[in-house]
Design an enzyme around this catalytic site. Structure first.
Site, PDB file in Angstrom:
ATOM      1  N   GLU A   1     -14.323  -1.646  -9.694  1.00 37.89           N
ATOM      2  CA  GLU A   1     -14.765  -2.756 -10.528  1.00 37.89           C
ATOM      3  C   GLU A   1     -15.314  -3.835  -9.597  1.00 37.89           C
ATOM      4  OE1 GLU A   1     -13.153  -5.996 -13.843  1.00 37.89           O
ATOM      5  OE2 GLU A   1     -11.753  -4.558 -12.956  1.00 37.89           O
TER       6      GLU A   1
ATOM      7  N   ARG B   1      -1.241   5.817  -3.858  1.00 38.05           N
ATOM      8  CA  ARG B   1      -2.076   4.784  -3.245  1.00 38.05           C
ATOM      9  C   ARG B   1      -1.560   4.482  -1.847  1.00 38.05           C
ATOM     10  NH1 ARG B   1      -1.837  -0.457  -6.661  1.00 38.05           N
ATOM     11  NH2 ARG B   1      -3.123  -1.179  -4.938  1.00 38.05           N
TER      12      ARG B   1
ATOM     13  N   LYS C   1      -5.658  -8.018  -5.023  1.00 36.09           N
ATOM     14  CA  LYS C   1      -6.861  -8.860  -4.997  1.00 36.09           C
ATOM     15  C   LYS C   1      -6.521 -10.316  -5.285  1.00 36.09           C
ATOM     16  CE  LYS C   1     -10.316  -5.381  -6.300  1.00 36.09           C
ATOM     17  NZ  LYS C   1     -11.272  -4.965  -7.347  1.00 36.09           N
TER      18      LYS C   1
END
Length: 614
Positions: free
Chosen positions: A74, A309, A319
């Site tokens: 994204e 991950r 983020k």
């Protein structure tokens, strides 16, 4: 633009990795792909040259790509080391199995997305060594280009009785959803007819209702043990200008609805994501089944696979938290060399090869684990060992005066050239010509490290102290005679005598034995430089674990700036050129602030060994 042209699989084994002579470490994803290739799971697929629905691809040719993967960020921030692992995984698997990896922007959330992030992501992927052109085509896509089809798919689900418009408040829907021990309750709007729902949905599309006043939900099972199947929302009203579609839409698809559709339109075979999406896979499969039943999407549908991950010690990858560091000026920006962002790692001096090696070395698993930061640093050292030219720098300088220089060579201002190899012998591949030697001056005055002199040496100390003999690396053997101090007792000069006839590389070099060789830079030819001694941003290996305030874990010594002296070969460096400062570690000419020959600025990338080990 770099390319991602697939290689041919190994001879007689269509499931083998494509790069001959390089055996990749197996993992569960490679095993899945090899099994699919062996069984021909996707061998009958067709590809029309661009993404599209079932009819579009039916008119195309047999797909030249044996598999299709995708990297779908994204565009709402800068990519970090965790994304680098995903880039290497998706593009690497496509490369190794004769496939194509799509570069796709999941831009379905208009309020947080920006073209700045789009450009930074494209740059990061290409810097890492990957591209999206294959078979003469670009495979750069964005989800927003599929909004028309997503809307069409939503209308199909409504007319087929698989979706309805819900006008409950967010709080009411949350309360009715239930929890792991209690089934959900049907919405009072769940029993509307398809015609009523379609009319209401079109009112949403046409802007007749306020933001948040209603959503479109999939009609699945409010009693499902998987809460994600309890009629999830698939469209919401959101009046926001989109960076690609502008104000065309005031309704936007939810990520969990959009993502499977994007994969299917692009004929993705293996949709690889991280473990937090594992609970969403049943909805992914449900949506694929419904849209394939309706003839909107082609068979076989993509399949989702999850891997663990990256959890890296001394690093945060949220983020939101990374943005806090930037906006609270705890760091200088997204590309601060202490940041785990790809732009930060690049400015720090990491190489694409070292990050690819790191991704390969840590492997792919289905269970979470922590990777020590030293593993990443070790991959960088391994990559730079035979690449980075050597050079001498003095980071904490004190002047060394060779008091008998004029007596030995006839004049105080006499200088002569010294040479040292740019790369050690073992670093030059057999049959290749080594790079030219470095050339630098030696004279009466040289800079040495302050720690290389002790007036009263501790036990075992072999460097400069009164009466001791050492070699100036690449130069002469000298004998220390003492020092000069200021009123506070601080050493301002170290004094020594040069021993003529002992210059490195000359016949008499070994006539006087020295137990140590020290690095130095000539006052006559050395250049002043700014050196930024970067270290890990956090002093806690798990800075935000267990609800800890990660700001309190910031390492106060993560940056120290010194004025150093470097030899001429270093001062002439180009931005982003890497070096090994002998004895200190690996450094890079800063890609933003360094100006060759005018304003030398170097960043420490990493030391010669792990200084954080137990």
């Amino acid at each position: 633009m770099s390319s991602n042209t697939p290689s041919s699989p190994a001879k007689n084994n269509p499931a083998a990795p494509a790069e001959a002579g390089e055996q990749k470490v197996s993992n569960f994803l490679r095993q899945v792909i090899e099994k699919d290739l062996e069984q021909g799971t996707y061998s009958q697929r067709r590809w029309a040259g661009t993404p599209g629905d079932a009819a579009h691809h039916a008119a195309g040719q047999p797909d030249p790509a044996k598999i299709r993967t995708r990297f779908p960020p994204e565009p709402n921030g800068y990519l970090h080391i965790g994304h680098a692992k995903s880039i290497c995984l998706n593009f690497g698997l496509a490369r190794d199995y004769g496939g194509v990896c799509h570069m796709r922007f999941d831009d379905t959330n208009p309020e947080k997305e920006d073209t700045e992030y789009v450009n930074s992501i494209l740059d990061a992927v290409q810097w890492l060594g990957f591209g999206w052109e294959a078979n003469g085509q670009s495979h750069l896509f964005q989800a927003s280009d599929y909004f028309d089809f997503m809307y069409r798919a939503a209308e199909y689900l409504i007319t087929a009785g698989h979706a309805y418009v819900d006008e409950q408040t967010a709080e009411q829907m949350r309360a009715a959803r239930g929890d792991f021990g209690k089934p959900g309750m049907d919405s009072p709007f769940r029993s509307r007819t398809p015609e009523q729902n379609l009319a209401r949905f079109r009112e949403m599309r046409d802007g007749a209702h306020e933001d948040g006043s209603m959503v479109l939900r999939a009609k699945i099972d409010m009693a499902s043990p998987n809460i994600n199947l309890r009629d999830p929302a698939i469209y919401r009203i959101r009046r926001a200008t989109h960076h690609n579609t502008g104000d065309t839409w005031c309704i936007y698809p939810m990520y969990t609805f959009a993502h499977p559709i994007e994969d299917a339109l692009e004929q993705i075979t293996h949709s690889i994501c991280t473990l937090e999406f594992e609970d969403q896979r049943p909805f992914y499969d449900w949506l694929m089944d419904r849209l394939c039943e309706g003839g909107l999407l082609a068979h076989p549908a993509p399949h989702q696979y999850e891997f663990a991950r990256l959890n890296l010690t001394y690093v945060i990858t949220s983020k939101r938290k990374l943005a806090q560091l930037v906006y609270d000026h705890k760091v200088s920006g997204w590309d601060d060399p202490r940041m785990p962002t790809i732009v930060g790692l690049r400015r720090r001096g990491y190489t694409p090869e070292s990050i690819q090696l790191f991704a390969e070395r840590i492997g792919v698993t289905k269970s979470d684990s922590w990777i020590d930061y030293s593993t990443l640093e070790g991959c960088l050292r391994e990559d730079l060992e035979n690449k980075a030219h050597r050079g001498m720098a003095v980071l904490d300088p004190v002047k060394l005066v060779l008091t008998n220089w004029a007596e030995a060579f006839g004049a105080d201002d006499y200088t002569e050239d010294c040479t040292q190899p740019a790369l050690p012998h073992h670093a030059v591949p057999e049959g290749q010509t080594p790079p030219p030697d470095r050339v630098f001056k030696i004279g009466k005055h040289v800079w040495i490290e302050r720690e290389d002199f002790e007036e009263v040496p501790p036990k075992g100390y072999k460097r400069l102290f009164p009466g001791n003999v050492v070699r100036l690396k690449g130069g002469y053997v000298i004998e220390c005679t003492g020092c000069a101090k200021d009123a506070n007792g601080t050493v301002t000069e170290v004094h020594a005598k040069v021993i003529p006839g002992t210059k490195s590389g000359t016949p008499g070099a070994d006539s006087v034995k020295a137990k140590a060789a020290i690095t130095w830079v000539s006052v006559a030819s050395g250049v002043s430089a700014e050196v930024r001694l970067y270290d890990r941003l956090f002093s806690d290996p798990n800075p935000d674990a267990g609800g800890k305030d990660f700001i309190e874990a910031l390492n106060p010594n993560s940056l120290k700036v010194v004025t150093a002296y470097v030899e001429p070969s270093l001062a002439a460096a180009q931005p982003d050129q890497k070096f090994q400062f002998e004895r200190f570690g690996y450094f890079v000419a800063d890609r933003v602030d360094h100006v060759a020959g005018v304003k030398p600025v170097f960043n420490r990338v990493t030391g010669l060994k792990d200084s954080w080990g137990k």
